[in-house]
Design a protein around this motif. Sequence first.
Motif, mmCIF file in Angstrom:
data_model
loop_
_atom_site.group_PDB
_atom_site.id
_atom_site.type_symbol
_atom_site.label_atom_id
_atom_site.label_comp_id
_atom_site.label_asym_id
_atom_site.label_seq_id
_atom_site.Cartn_x
_atom_site.Cartn_y
_atom_site.Cartn_z
ATOM 1 N N TYR A 1 -4.253 4.798 -15.921
ATOM 2 C CA TYR A 1 -3.133 5.742 -15.935
ATOM 3 C C TYR A 1 -3.449 6.882 -16.890
ATOM 4 N N SER B 1 0.856 -1.180 0.000
ATOM 5 C CA SER B 1 0.000 0.000 0.000
ATOM 6 C C SER B 1 0.890 1.227 0.000
ATOM 7 N N LEU B 2 0.284 2.339 -0.279
ATOM 8 C CA LEU B 2 1.040 3.595 -0.305
ATOM 9 C C LEU B 2 1.150 4.170 1.097
ATOM 10 N N PHE C 1 -0.495 10.177 -10.083
ATOM 11 C CA PHE C 1 -0.119 8.765 -10.020
ATOM 12 C C PHE C 1 1.138 8.657 -9.178
ATOM 13 N N VAL D 1 5.634 10.680 -6.614
ATOM 14 C CA VAL D 1 4.248 11.020 -6.910
ATOM 15 C C VAL D 1 4.220 12.132 -7.941
ATOM 16 N N TRP E 1 -6.783 5.686 -4.358
ATOM 17 C CA TRP E 1 -5.622 5.089 -5.016
ATOM 18 C C TRP E 1 -5.857 3.604 -5.225
ATOM 19 N N ARG E 2 -5.388 3.086 -6.346
ATOM 20 C CA ARG E 2 -5.395 1.644 -6.574
ATOM 21 C C ARG E 2 -4.165 1.265 -7.381
ATOM 22 N N LYS E 3 -3.650 0.054 -7.089
ATOM 23 C CA LYS E 3 -2.479 -0.419 -7.817
ATOM 24 C C LYS E 3 -2.916 -0.856 -9.210
ATOM 25 N N GLN F 1 -1.301 8.690 0.336
ATOM 26 C CA GLN F 1 -2.732 8.416 0.214
ATOM 27 C C GLN F 1 -3.553 9.688 0.336
ATOM 28 N N TRP G 1 0.613 3.199 -9.085
ATOM 29 C CA TRP G 1 -0.658 3.466 -8.411
ATOM 30 C C TRP G 1 -1.332 4.641 -9.113
ATOM 31 N N SER H 1 -5.028 7.197 -9.274
ATOM 32 C CA SER H 1 -6.232 7.684 -8.616
ATOM 33 C C SER H 1 -7.301 7.731 -9.700
#
Length: 176
Positions: A62, A23-24, A68, A125, A35-37, A29, A56, A58
Amino acid sequence: MRRLAELLLLAALALVALPGQASLPEPVQALAPAWRKLGSGDASFLGLRLYGASLWVSGQAYREDAPFALALTYARGFSRDTLVSTSLDEMRRLGGADEARLARWKSALERVFPDVAAGETIVGVHLPGRGAAFYHQGRLSGEVMDPAFSRAFFAIWLDSRTRVPALRSRLLGAPS
């Protein structure tokens, strides 16, 4: 002799089984919702694993104009100088900037990149229209508030001309 073989096997398994970024970090976050991988994979050179990477997003996919995060978990230690010079070489190769701009970015990278040990993670990020923020082991190590820098830096992995096309494909969610 058997004990030596067991130790070598354990060492090899430790390199292969380094944990990915599950997880981030909390500060990341908080930068964007949901957020998702999207994808993950490994980078190797001459058969040696260098790092595991996870992208990752949002949102559902992508997009360069959306936040991201790229998490790199290193399989071996690297000095700040190695991280900086390798990043600059790749940005130069991809045509991301002229030499004057690369010199400014070198100073910025030296400020935000630490030396890393095996198992440590740096999360970069992309902040659209603003630049990039970097987190080492979950703590902010610095920001580079230059949108052109952010585009050039993340192009190292996400541009179609990357040196690691299989990793790019995996990061963007292609099946393995």
